[in-house]
Scaffold this active site. Structure first.
Site: not given
Ligand code: BG6
Length: 474
Positions: A372, A179
Site C-alpha cells: 500500500e 495492518e
Molecule cells: C490503510 C488500510 O490503513 O490505509 C486501508 O489498510 C486504507 O484499508 C488505507 O484505506 C488508506 O487509508 P484511508 O483512511 O485514506 O482510506
C-alpha cells in the site's frame, strides 16, 4: 542496468469492504465493517469508544462501496490494460462463512473469489490475497467477543484451510492480517473488539493480538503443509518515527514509538516476543495467557516475506509541549517542518519509504513487499477528463526512493501495489471523495452515482511505468 528486478510485481491493491458493496448478496453475512458509519461518529465506533447500536440513522459506506461485486471483470480488465503483474485484494470473511462459526463454507462466496482469481490468471496477473482486512463476521463479535476469544483462532483457521485447499496452485502469495498493528488504534474496525467501561482496553487489545499472532503463525504452518510453494506475509502499517531533534531523549522516544509497531512484525518474523515487549507488558501488569504450544507455534510459523503499507513517517519527542498536530495513517504525531502534507494532513515523505525499507530489511532480512502506498486526494471530474498530476508526482517520488532502496541499498523487494488502484471507500473517514485510484468511479458513499469507470491521467502514466519496468518514471 534494470531499474527494478526482472520479475518485479507491479500492481494495485484493494480490500473487500472498501470496493465490493453488495453486502447482502450471495448469502453474505454481516461483518463488523457494515455497522461502522460514515461521518463524525465513524472514528468513535471504529476505535471501540461508541457502540454501533447507538448510531441513529447512520450511513454505511461498505454496503455499496464501488460495487466491485458486480464490476470485478471490468475492473480487472482495466488493471490488465495498465499491465498489472499482481492484484492485491482481500477476502470478505462473512461471504465465505456468513456467521464465522459454521462448519461448511458458503459456496457462493467461494465462487465469487474463485472468479476473481480466475479473471486475474486469465491476464497473467498474480493474485495476492489478504485473508483478513478489517473484517470479522458480526456474529463472532456479538456471540464470542471477536478476537478477545481464543476460539476465534479456530474459526480463522477454518477459513484459511478452506481458502488454501480451494486455491492451491492458483494463489502463491497470501497476507495473514492487514495492518495487524492497527488493532491498538482502531480495535473495533481492525479486530471487532468492544469494551465495557470497567475493562482495561490495553489488556484486551494485547490479548486479542496474541490470538491473532498465534492464528497467523498457524496459518503459515498450515499453508506450507497444504502447498509448500505458498508464500505467507505479515503486514504492517509502517512508516518510521524520526526523533524531533538530536536530543537523546527524543531519540529514545522514537525507538519506543517504532517498537509499538514493530512488536507485531518482530513476533511474526522472528517467532518470539521481544524482551522490550515482555518488559512493557509486565510493567503494565498485562499477562498474556500463553497456552502450552504457543511458543512452538510462533517459532515454527514465521512468515516468508514482510509486507507493509507506507503513507507517511512520524515524529517523536519527549517535549510534552509539542502537540501531535500532523495526521497520518491513523497515528497522529508531531508535525515534521521539512515535509508537506496531503489535503487530509498526511505528511508526504518519499525518502521515508527508502528509510523504512532499509530499517525493515536490516531488522528481518526477509523480502519486502510494499502493498500500500498512494495519495488520497479530491479529483476534479471534468466530464471524465481527470488530470491527477498531484497523484503522479506523489507516486513518482516514492518510486524513485524505492528504486534507490533496491539499487543503492540492495534491499530485496518483491513488488509494489499502490493503494486503491481503483477509487474506493476511505477506511478512516468513510468518504468517497478521498480518492486514490488510477480509475475514477462515479459514486458517492451513500450508493448514488452511475458507477461508471473512467481512466485518470495517472492510468497511462502507471501503464508506462510498468511497461518500462520502472525505467521510465517521468
Ligand atoms: C490503510 C488500510 O490503513 O490505509 C486501508 O489498510 C486504507 O484499508 C488505507 O484505506 C488508506 O487509508 P484511508 O483512511 O485514506 O482510506
Amino acid at each position: 542496468m534494470e531499474a527494478f528486478p526482472k520479475h518485479f510485481l507491479w500492481g494495485g491493491a484493494t480490500a473487500a469492504n472498501q470496493v465490493e458493496g453488495a453486502y447482502q448478496e450471495g448469502h453474505r453475512g454481516l461483518s463488523n465493517i457494515d455497522v461502522i458509519p460514515s461521518g463524525e461518529q465513524r472514528f468513535l465506533v471504529a476505535s471501540g469508544k461508541l457502540h454501533y447500536n447507538q448510531i441513529k440513522e447512520g450511513k454505511y459506506p461498505s454496503h455499496y462501496a464501488v460495487d466491485a461485486y458486480h464490476h470485478y471483470k471490468e475492473d480487472i480488465a482495466l488493471f490488465a490494460q495498465m499491465g498489472f503483474k499482481v492484484y492485491r485484494f482481500s477476502i470478505g470473511w462473512s461471504r465465505i462463512y456468513p456467521h464465522g462459526d459454521e462448519e461448511k463454507p458458503n459456496e457462493e462466496g467461494l465462487l465469487f473469489y474463485e472468479n476473481i482469481i480466475n479473471e486475474c490468471l486469465k491476464y497473467n496477473i498474480e493474485p495476492l490475497v489478504t485473508i483478513n482486512h478489517f473484517d470479522v463476521p458480526l456474529h463472532l463479535v456479538e456471540t464470542y467477543g471477536s478476537w478477545r476469544n481464543r476460539q476465534c483462532i479456530d474459526f480463522y483457521l477454518n477459513l484459511c484451510e478452506t481458502l488454501f485447499n480451494r486455491f492451491k496452485g492458483k494463489v502463491k502469495y497470501w497476507i495473514t492480517f492487514n495492518e495487524i498493528n492497527m488493532i491498538l488504534h482502531m480495535p473495533f474496525m481492525a479486530a471487532g473488539l468492544m469494551f465495557d467501561a470497567s475493562e482495561n482496553r490495553d489488556e484486551i487489545c494485547y490479548l486479542a493480538t496474541h490470538h491473532e499472532l498465534v492464528a497467523s503463525a498457524k496459518a503459515v504452518i498450515l499453508a506450507h503443509k497444504i502447498d509448500p510453494s505458498m508464500k505467507l506475509g505479515c503486514m504492517l502499517a509502517a512508516g518510521n518515527a524520526y526523533p524531533y531533534s538530536c536530543n537523546p531523549e527524543d531519540v529514545m522516544e522514537s525507538i519506543k514509538m517504532d517498537r509499538e509497531n514493530y512488536f507485531f512484525a518482530d513476533v511474526q518474523c522472528r517467532g518470539f516476543y521481544p524482551t522490550y515487549a515482555l518488559k512493557q507488558l509486565e510493567r503494565n501488569q498485562i499477562t498474556i495467557p500463553f497456552e502450552e504450544n504457543d511458543e512452538n507455534v510462533l517459532k515454527e510459523g514465521v512468515v516468508d516475506f514482510v509486507s507493509f503499507s507506507y503513507y507517511n513517517s512520524l515524529v517523536a519527542t519527549s517535549n510534552t509541549e509539542l502537540k501531535s498536530t500532523a495526521k497520518g495513517n491513523i497515528f497522529a504525531s508531531v508535525e515534521n517542518p521539512y515535509l508537506k502534507s496531503s489535503e487530509w494532513g498526511w505528511q508526504i515523505d518519499p525518502l521515508g519509504l527508502r528509510i523504512t525499507c532499509n530499517i525493515l530489511y536490516d531488522r528481518y532480512q526477509k523480502p519486502l513487499f510494499i502493498v500500500e502506498n498512494g495519495l488520497g486526494a479530491i479529483d476534479q471530474f471534468n466530464d471524465g477528463d481527470i488530470q491527477d498530476d498531484y497523484r503522479i508526482d506523489y507516486l513518482r517520488s516514492h518510486l524513485k526512493a524505492l528504486k534507490d532502496a533496491i539499487n543503492i541499498d540492495g534491499v530485496d523487494v518483491l513488488g509494489y501495489t499502490t493503494w486503491g488502484c481503483i477509487d474506493l471507500i476511505s477506511a478512516s473517514t468513510g468518504e468517497m471523495k478521498k480518492r486514490y485510484g488510477f480509475i475514477y468511479v462515479d459514486a458517492d458513499e451513500s450508493g448514488n452515482g452511475t458507477l461508471n469507470r473512467y481512466k485518470k491521467k495517472s492510468f497511462s502514466w502507471y501503464q508506462e511505468v510498468i511497461k518500462s519496468n520502472g525505467q521510465n518514471l517521468d
